[in-house]
Design a protein around this motif. Structure first.
Motif, PDB file in Angstrom:
ATOM      1  N   LYS A   1       0.860  -1.166   0.000  1.00  0.00           N
ATOM      2  CA  LYS A   1       0.000   0.000   0.000  1.00  0.00           C
ATOM      3  C   LYS A   1       0.911   1.236   0.000  1.00  0.00           C
ATOM      4  O   LYS A   1       2.112   1.131   0.279  1.00  0.00           O
ATOM      5  CB  LYS A   1      -0.906   0.001   1.231  1.00  0.00           C
TER       6      LYS A   1
ATOM      7  N   ASP B   1       1.107   3.455   2.131  1.00  0.00           N
ATOM      8  CA  ASP B   1       1.676   3.586   3.473  1.00  0.00           C
ATOM      9  C   ASP B   1       2.926   2.729   3.635  1.00  0.00           C
ATOM     10  O   ASP B   1       3.885   3.130   4.307  1.00  0.00           O
ATOM     11  CB  ASP B   1       0.633   3.204   4.527  1.00  0.00           C
TER      12      ASP B   1
ATOM     13  N   GLU C   1      -4.082   8.501  -1.416  1.00  0.00           N
ATOM     14  CA  GLU C   1      -4.262   8.175  -0.002  1.00  0.00           C
ATOM     15  C   GLU C   1      -3.366   7.007   0.388  1.00  0.00           C
ATOM     16  O   GLU C   1      -3.110   6.102  -0.418  1.00  0.00           O
ATOM     17  CB  GLU C   1      -5.732   7.823   0.267  1.00  0.00           C
ATOM     18  N   LYS C   2      -2.918   7.033   1.654  1.00  0.00           N
ATOM     19  CA  LYS C   2      -1.997   5.999   2.120  1.00  0.00           C
ATOM     20  C   LYS C   2      -2.595   4.597   2.079  1.00  0.00           C
ATOM     21  O   LYS C   2      -1.876   3.610   2.030  1.00  0.00           O
ATOM     22  CB  LYS C   2      -1.526   6.311   3.548  1.00  0.00           C
ATOM     23  N   SER C   3      -3.910   4.503   2.121  1.00  0.00           N
ATOM     24  CA  SER C   3      -4.571   3.193   2.131  1.00  0.00           C
ATOM     25  C   SER C   3      -4.639   2.555   0.749  1.00  0.00           C
ATOM     26  O   SER C   3      -4.988   1.375   0.616  1.00  0.00           O
ATOM     27  CB  SER C   3      -5.992   3.322   2.685  1.00  0.00           C
TER      28      SER C   3
ATOM     29  N   LYS D   1      -3.726   0.646  -2.666  1.00  0.00           N
ATOM     30  CA  LYS D   1      -2.798  -0.413  -3.035  1.00  0.00           C
ATOM     31  C   LYS D   1      -2.016  -0.018  -4.295  1.00  0.00           C
ATOM     32  O   LYS D   1      -2.584   0.514  -5.248  1.00  0.00           O
ATOM     33  CB  LYS D   1      -3.550  -1.715  -3.294  1.00  0.00           C
TER      34      LYS D   1
END
Length: 232
Positions: free
Chosen positions: A90, A92, A120-122, A124
């Motif tokens: 991901k 992140d 966004e960090k979430s 994949k």
């Protein structure tokens, strides 16, 4: 002004083919320099040697007063021309990787870049489009507090919207305390970024100079000079 990069008599040979042929080049600190030429001109080979990813056949490369090695790799932030992250990650995870690997990685700046890029960090990595990949990779590279940023074809193959966001990110996050090398054959989109330009053809420098000075001297935009040299 001091030089961040000094290239002296640089030659790189693959079997019988010379990818670079006795290149000499100085890059001043605090400048954005365009390395311009079509595919196969030697652009990627040159910047990979500067970044410490390839070894030259002959010649010498000095970065921030040091021969290419452990120190120079620590101050160069390199963006390759292809995705370099694992598909299982991901965003992140990519952030954590850079934070662990590079002591100059600024997570706050990275998060700001993600917000600007609408990532966004979430998310994949495997689910990202090519343009989103490019924006993520550039965000990671620009989030380092490096002395030299080396970007290989940062807008190649992405749609116009992603292209504009990438260019805006480069402009907004560039610091005059650092220097930047950018390779591209998409000159029209990028020429306003460049303080200086270097035209590479068949592994040799055929023209170089201050971008605005060349415009005044030749009476053409950098993109038109490029087309004149390479016949595009």
């Amino acid at each position: 002004m001091e030089n961040i990069v000094e290239v002296k008599n640089l030659t790189k040979t693959y079997l019988s083919k010379k990818a670079l042929d006795n290149i000499n080049l100085d890059i001043e600190t605090g400048r954005v320099v365009g390395i311009l030429g079509p595919n196969g001109s030697g652009k990627t080979t040159l910047i990979k040697i500067i970044a410490g990813l390839l070894r030259q056949t002959k010649g010498e490369v000095i970065v921030d007063g040091h021969k290419v090695g452990t120190y120079t790799k620590s101050i160069v932030s390199y963006l390759p021309d292809r995705n370099f992250l694992y598909n299982w990650m991901k965003i992140d995870d990519a952030c954590k990787l850079y934070k662990d690997f590079y002591s100059d990685f600024d997570e706050e700046r990275f998060e700001s870049l993600l917000k600007f890029m609408k990532l966004e960090k979430s998310m994949k990595v495997s689910a990202l489009s090519k343009g989103m990949h490019e924006k993520l990779n550039l965000s990671l590279v620009l989030a380092r507090n490096a002395k030299l940023y080396v970007l290989d074809e940062p807008i190649a193959g992405v749609d116009p919207v992603a292209r504009d966001q990438i260019l805006d990110a480069i402009i907004s996050n560039y610091s005059k305390n650092s220097s930047m090398l950018i390779t591209t054959h998409l000159v029209r989109d990028m020429e306003n970024l460049f303080d200086d330009v270097v035209f590479l053809k068949d592994g040799e420098i055929v023209l170089r100079g201050n971008a605005e000075g060349l415009r005044e001297e030749i009476g053409k935009q950098i993109d038109d000079i490029y087309k004149g040299i390479f016949g595009e």
